[in-house]
Design a protein around this motif. Structure first.
Motif, short mmCIF file in Angstrom:
data_model
loop_
_atom_site.label_atom_id
_atom_site.label_comp_id
_atom_site.label_asym_id
_atom_site.label_seq_id
_atom_site.Cartn_x
_atom_site.Cartn_y
_atom_site.Cartn_z
N PRO A 146 -4.94 -2.06 -8.08
CA PRO A 146 -5.39 -3.16 -8.95
C PRO A 146 -4.85 -4.52 -8.56
O PRO A 146 -5.47 -5.54 -8.86
CB PRO A 146 -4.86 -2.72 -10.33
CG PRO A 146 -3.72 -1.79 -10.05
CD PRO A 146 -4.09 -1.08 -8.78
N THR A 147 -3.70 -4.55 -7.87
CA THR A 147 -3.11 -5.84 -7.54
C THR A 147 -3.86 -6.56 -6.43
O THR A 147 -3.83 -7.79 -6.35
CB THR A 147 -1.64 -5.65 -7.11
OG1 THR A 147 -1.60 -4.69 -6.04
CG2 THR A 147 -0.81 -5.16 -8.28
N ILE A 148 -4.54 -5.81 -5.56
CA ILE A 148 -5.22 -6.45 -4.44
C ILE A 148 -6.67 -5.98 -4.27
O ILE A 148 -7.39 -6.48 -3.41
CB ILE A 148 -4.48 -6.20 -3.11
CG1 ILE A 148 -4.25 -4.71 -2.91
CG2 ILE A 148 -3.17 -6.94 -3.08
CD1 ILE A 148 -3.59 -4.39 -1.59
N GLY A 149 -7.09 -5.00 -5.08
CA GLY A 149 -8.49 -4.59 -5.07
C GLY A 149 -8.91 -3.76 -3.89
O GLY A 149 -10.09 -3.78 -3.51
N ARG A 150 -8.00 -3.01 -3.29
CA ARG A 150 -8.36 -2.12 -2.19
C ARG A 150 -7.35 -0.96 -2.12
O ARG A 150 -6.27 -1.04 -2.69
CB ARG A 150 -8.41 -2.86 -0.86
CG ARG A 150 -7.22 -3.73 -0.58
CD ARG A 150 -7.37 -4.48 0.74
NE ARG A 150 -6.16 -5.25 1.03
CZ ARG A 150 -5.94 -5.85 2.18
NH1 ARG A 150 -6.83 -5.79 3.15
NH2 ARG A 150 -4.83 -6.53 2.37
N PRO A 151 -7.73 0.11 -1.42
CA PRO A 151 -6.87 1.30 -1.41
C PRO A 151 -5.53 1.10 -0.70
O PRO A 151 -5.31 0.11 -0.01
CB PRO A 151 -7.73 2.35 -0.68
CG PRO A 151 -9.13 1.87 -0.84
CD PRO A 151 -9.03 0.37 -0.81
N ALA A 152 -4.66 2.09 -0.89
CA ALA A 152 -3.30 1.99 -0.37
C ALA A 152 -3.26 1.90 1.14
O ALA A 152 -2.48 1.16 1.69
CB ALA A 152 -2.47 3.18 -0.85
N ARG A 153 -4.08 2.65 1.84
CA ARG A 153 -3.99 2.67 3.29
C ARG A 153 -4.31 1.32 3.91
O ARG A 153 -3.48 0.74 4.58
CB ARG A 153 -4.89 3.77 3.86
CG ARG A 153 -4.34 5.16 3.64
CD ARG A 153 -5.34 6.21 4.06
NE ARG A 153 -5.72 6.08 5.46
CZ ARG A 153 -5.07 6.66 6.45
NH1 ARG A 153 -4.02 7.42 6.20
NH2 ARG A 153 -5.47 6.51 7.69
N PRO A 154 -5.51 0.77 3.68
CA PRO A 154 -5.78 -0.54 4.30
C PRO A 154 -4.94 -1.66 3.72
O PRO A 154 -4.65 -2.64 4.39
CB PRO A 154 -7.27 -0.77 4.02
CG PRO A 154 -7.58 0.13 2.89
CD PRO A 154 -6.68 1.31 3.01
N ALA A 155 -4.52 -1.53 2.44
CA ALA A 155 -3.69 -2.58 1.84
C ALA A 155 -2.37 -2.70 2.57
O ALA A 155 -1.85 -3.78 2.77
CB ALA A 155 -3.44 -2.27 0.37
N ALA A 156 -1.82 -1.58 2.99
CA ALA A 156 -0.57 -1.60 3.73
C ALA A 156 -0.80 -1.69 5.22
O ALA A 156 0.14 -1.67 6.00
CB ALA A 156 0.23 -0.34 3.41
N GLY A 157 -2.05 -1.76 5.63
CA GLY A 157 -2.38 -1.76 7.06
C GLY A 157 -1.97 -3.00 7.80
O GLY A 157 -1.94 -3.02 9.03
N GLU A 158 -1.65 -4.08 7.07
CA GLU A 158 -1.27 -5.31 7.75
C GLU A 158 -0.04 -5.08 8.63
O GLU A 158 0.05 -5.59 9.74
CB GLU A 158 -0.98 -6.39 6.70
CG GLU A 158 -2.21 -6.72 5.85
CD GLU A 158 -1.86 -7.65 4.72
OE1 GLU A 158 -0.67 -8.00 4.59
OE2 GLU A 158 -2.78 -8.04 3.97
N ARG A 159 0.90 -4.30 8.11
CA ARG A 159 2.11 -4.04 8.88
C ARG A 159 1.79 -3.20 10.10
O ARG A 159 2.37 -3.40 11.17
CB ARG A 159 3.14 -3.32 8.00
CG ARG A 159 4.52 -3.26 8.61
CD ARG A 159 5.53 -2.77 7.61
NE ARG A 159 5.30 -1.39 7.24
CZ ARG A 159 5.91 -0.78 6.22
NH1 ARG A 159 6.75 -1.43 5.48
NH2 ARG A 159 5.65 0.48 5.95
#
Length: 323
Positions: free
Chosen positions: A204-217
């Protein structure tokens, strides 16, 4: 009125729209899908084990669950390919506390064995094995089925910054509740399905799933797999034999440090100067001497059985005799 499932669904939907209520739905396993040839995907396996204890070298697996799924290069989960679930009868009786926790009894697993060929076939095309607290499950999986030592592993509990995305912890049941579901916890394949939905949940904080949300790293490290859980996978050893040798040496170092702490204080010039790195180097050097005496080192890299402890004591006596 409560027999009408459509009415119940409508009531749940109405409640979920209100900020004063939160609705948890029973988690239903996804049905397998047919992969599309025109979409670029990769395959991963979510794995969970139920065991008779916490020691990966002494305790036994009593249930193995796996869910195989496809995901896109940016980390979006496409669908479930297949599931695997099997019981295994241990040599020793299942402890009462394990039965209370999992619901798995000696009668339930009696006569069951996990087919090693079926396990290897199931994970053959997977590029990544994911587990919630993979350090635990990986130890058991590699002991039972060597194919897992050749796979890249990732941990969904420690390699995704759940607190950053509004969760107060990383416990599986807590994360699942945050995604709006409840399930039968501590059963292997049910936990796998739960983790799949957590990884597919739109944060809910960024509107996308956990995998791609953390994919930046992961992208910063050159990963194209997507998701924070891909970071560890890029660093997984390519040579399983070398990995085992390293684990053997680390375990020997740990045994040496325990021995040094437990024996009477006998200071030398290295310990007197208070140089911690130097003391560690000295302990590691003593571990190397242990390996020279023991030959190939400890049999499994984590074996603390009576025969191995006896071998370590014999090696220690020989080392002391050489001084």
């Amino acid at each position: 009125m409560f027999q009408d499932t459509s009415s119940l669904a409508a009531m749940a939907e109405a409640l979920s729209q209100s900020p004063d209520y939160r609705v948890l739905r029973r988690l239903m396993a996804r049905l397998p899908f047919t992969p599309s040839s025109d979409q670029e995907t990769k395959t991963a396996v979510i794995l969970d084990t139920e065991t008779t204890g916490l020691d990966a070298q002494r305790n036994e697996i009593i249930e193995l669950g796996m869910v195989k799924f496809d995901y896109t290069p940016n980390g979006n989960i496409v669908g479930v390919r297949d599931t695997f679930s099997a019981f295994n009868e241990p040599i020793d009786p299942i402890p009462a506390d394990i039965t209370d926790l999992t619901g798995i009894s000696d009668e339930l697993v009696a006569g069951h064995r996990i087919d090693a060929v079926a396990v290897e076939k199931f994970v053959d095309d997977a590029v990544l094995i994911i587990a919630h607290h993979s350090q635990f499950d990986r130890g058991f999986a590699e002991r039972y089925w060597p194919v897992f030592a050749q796979k890249a592993w990732a941990c969904s509990a420690t390699e995704i910054e759940w607190r950053k995305y509004g969760f107060e912890g990383a416990k599986l049941g807590y994360l699942l509740h945050g995604a709006g579901y409840f399930h039968q916890a501590h059963r292997a394949v049910d936990d796998c399905n739960a983790l799949l939905e957590i990884l597919a949940f739109e944060l809910p904080t960024i509107g996308r799933p956990a995998r791609p949300a953390a994919g930046e790293r992961a992208e910063e490290n050159g990963s194209r797999v997507g998701g924070a859980i891909a970071v560890r996978a890029q660093k997984s050893p390519q040579n399983p034999r070398l990995s085992m040798e390293r684990r053997q040496r680390r375990k020997t170092q740990e045994l040496v440090r325990r021995r040094l702490r437990s024996r009477p204080r006998r200071r030398n010039r290295v310990s007197e100067n208070g140089d911690l790195p130097a003391r560690r180097r000295a302990a590691n050097a003593e571990a190397d001497r242990f390996h020279a005496v023991l030959g190939k080192g400890l049999r499994t890299g984590c074996d603390t059985s009576r025969s191995n402890r006896s071998a370590v004591r014999s090696a220690a006596a020989e080392i002391n005799a050489r001084r």
